[in-house]
Design a protein around this motif. Structure first.
Motif, PDB file in Angstrom:
ATOM      1  N   GLN A  13       5.866   7.973  10.826  1.00 43.44           N
ATOM      2  CA  GLN A  13       6.003   6.157  11.155  1.00 43.44           C
ATOM      3  C   GLN A  13       5.375   6.121   9.123  1.00 43.44           C
ATOM      4  O   GLN A  13       5.126   6.417   8.755  1.00 43.44           O
ATOM      5  CB  GLN A  13       5.611   5.781  12.005  1.00 43.44           C
ATOM      6  CG  GLN A  13       5.378   5.750  13.533  1.00 43.44           C
ATOM      7  CD  GLN A  13       4.181   5.852  14.836  1.00 43.44           C
ATOM      8  OE1 GLN A  13       3.469   4.729  13.953  1.00 43.44           O
ATOM      9  NE2 GLN A  13       5.035   5.748  16.006  1.00 43.44           N
ATOM     10  N   PRO A  14       6.266   5.020   9.323  1.00 39.10           N
ATOM     11  CA  PRO A  14       6.641   4.173   8.067  1.00 39.10           C
ATOM     12  C   PRO A  14       4.406   4.248   8.181  1.00 39.10           C
ATOM     13  O   PRO A  14       3.729   3.787   8.991  1.00 39.10           O
ATOM     14  CB  PRO A  14       6.606   2.795   7.944  1.00 39.10           C
ATOM     15  CG  PRO A  14       7.869   3.198   8.930  1.00 39.10           C
ATOM     16  CD  PRO A  14       7.553   4.437  10.124  1.00 39.10           C
ATOM     17  N   GLY A  15       3.545   4.437   6.703  1.00 37.99           N
ATOM     18  CA  GLY A  15       2.935   4.481   6.595  1.00 37.99           C
ATOM     19  C   GLY A  15       2.049   5.850   6.207  1.00 37.99           C
ATOM     20  O   GLY A  15       1.207   6.006   5.997  1.00 37.99           O
ATOM     21  N   GLY A  16       2.348   6.698   7.182  1.00 42.17           N
ATOM     22  CA  GLY A  16       2.134   8.114   7.294  1.00 42.17           C
ATOM     23  C   GLY A  16       2.691   9.050   5.702  1.00 42.17           C
ATOM     24  O   GLY A  16       2.646   9.013   5.165  1.00 42.17           O
ATOM     25  N   SER A  17       2.443  10.303   6.314  1.00 41.69           N
ATOM     26  CA  SER A  17       1.777  11.060   5.602  1.00 41.69           C
ATOM     27  C   SER A  17       2.332  12.236   5.373  1.00 41.69           C
ATOM     28  O   SER A  17       2.318  12.844   6.941  1.00 41.69           O
ATOM     29  CB  SER A  17       0.259  11.558   4.354  1.00 41.69           C
ATOM     30  OG  SER A  17      -0.410  10.433   4.421  1.00 41.69           O
ATOM     31  N   LEU A  18       2.982  13.040   4.474  1.00 44.40           N
ATOM     32  CA  LEU A  18       3.578  14.341   4.766  1.00 44.40           C
ATOM     33  C   LEU A  18       3.174  15.036   3.543  1.00 44.40           C
ATOM     34  O   LEU A  18       3.402  14.720   2.533  1.00 44.40           O
ATOM     35  CB  LEU A  18       5.227  14.383   5.569  1.00 44.40           C
ATOM     36  CG  LEU A  18       5.251  14.433   6.134  1.00 44.40           C
ATOM     37  CD1 LEU A  18       6.777  14.014   7.209  1.00 44.40           C
ATOM     38  CD2 LEU A  18       5.241  15.035   7.395  1.00 44.40           C
ATOM     39  N   ARG A  19       2.541  16.667   4.469  1.00 47.56           N
ATOM     40  CA  ARG A  19       3.081  17.380   2.791  1.00 47.56           C
ATOM     41  C   ARG A  19       3.842  18.807   3.099  1.00 47.56           C
ATOM     42  O   ARG A  19       4.078  19.356   4.050  1.00 47.56           O
ATOM     43  CB  ARG A  19       1.295  18.029   2.881  1.00 47.56           C
ATOM     44  CG  ARG A  19       1.384  19.173   1.311  1.00 47.56           C
ATOM     45  CD  ARG A  19       0.242  19.976   1.951  1.00 47.56           C
ATOM     46  NE  ARG A  19      -0.910  20.790   0.656  1.00 47.56           N
ATOM     47  CZ  ARG A  19      -1.833  21.788   0.576  1.00 47.56           C
ATOM     48  NH1 ARG A  19      -1.476  22.334   1.680  1.00 47.56           N
ATOM     49  NH2 ARG A  19      -1.557  22.032  -0.544  1.00 47.56           N
ATOM     50  N   LEU A  20       4.654  18.555   1.554  1.00 47.17           N
ATOM     51  CA  LEU A  20       5.647  20.127   2.269  1.00 47.17           C
ATOM     52  C   LEU A  20       5.425  20.363   0.324  1.00 47.17           C
ATOM     53  O   LEU A  20       4.722  20.850  -0.177  1.00 47.17           O
ATOM     54  CB  LEU A  20       7.098  18.639   1.169  1.00 47.17           C
ATOM     55  CG  LEU A  20       7.563  17.666   1.611  1.00 47.17           C
ATOM     56  CD1 LEU A  20       9.077  16.869   1.249  1.00 47.17           C
ATOM     57  CD2 LEU A  20       7.398  18.046   3.330  1.00 47.17           C
TER      58      LEU A  20
END
Length: 120
Positions: A13-20
């Motif tokens: 969702q907008p505002g969220g985070s991911l670690r690639l």
């Protein structure tokens, strides 16, 4: 044989985070600058962030400064992209890139990409 394998993408969702993550093999990882690029549908591939071989120097596209952080773990042959405060316009396939020089020949290597979709 040089291989780059990205992982960690997904729907957020907008505002969220991911670690690639990008796991590298087949070359002396600690000797080379690594980069993350992205390509949105219908657009050209663009540089997101780069990191020097030691990790001591980084650079970012203006659109992600203050939200994304590139880092690397040389013993693990892995480069990361922490993406925070994600926006719908960050939706793209994210690729890592290595430019490897051997015997005076320089070659660009790309991973297969990982999809990041930012949507509510």
């Amino acid at each position: 044989q040089v291989q780059l394998v990205e992982s960690g993408g997904g729907l957020v969702q907008p505002g969220g985070s991911l670690r690639l993550s990008c796991a590298a093999s087949g070359f002396r990882f600690s000797s080379y600058t690594m980069s993350w690029y992205r390509q949105a549908a219908g657009k050209e591939r663009e540089l997101v962030a780069g990191i020097s071989n030691t990790g001591g120097s980084t650079n970012y596209a203006d659109s992600v400064k203050g939200r994304f952080t590139i880092s690397r773990d040389n013993p693990k042959n892995t480069v990361y992209l922490q993406t925070n405060s994600l926006k719908p316009e960050d939706t793209a396939v994210y690729y890592c890139k290595a430019v490897v020089s051997r015997a005076w020949v320089t070659t660009d290597y790309w991973g297969q990409g990982t999809q990041v979709t930012v949507s509510s």
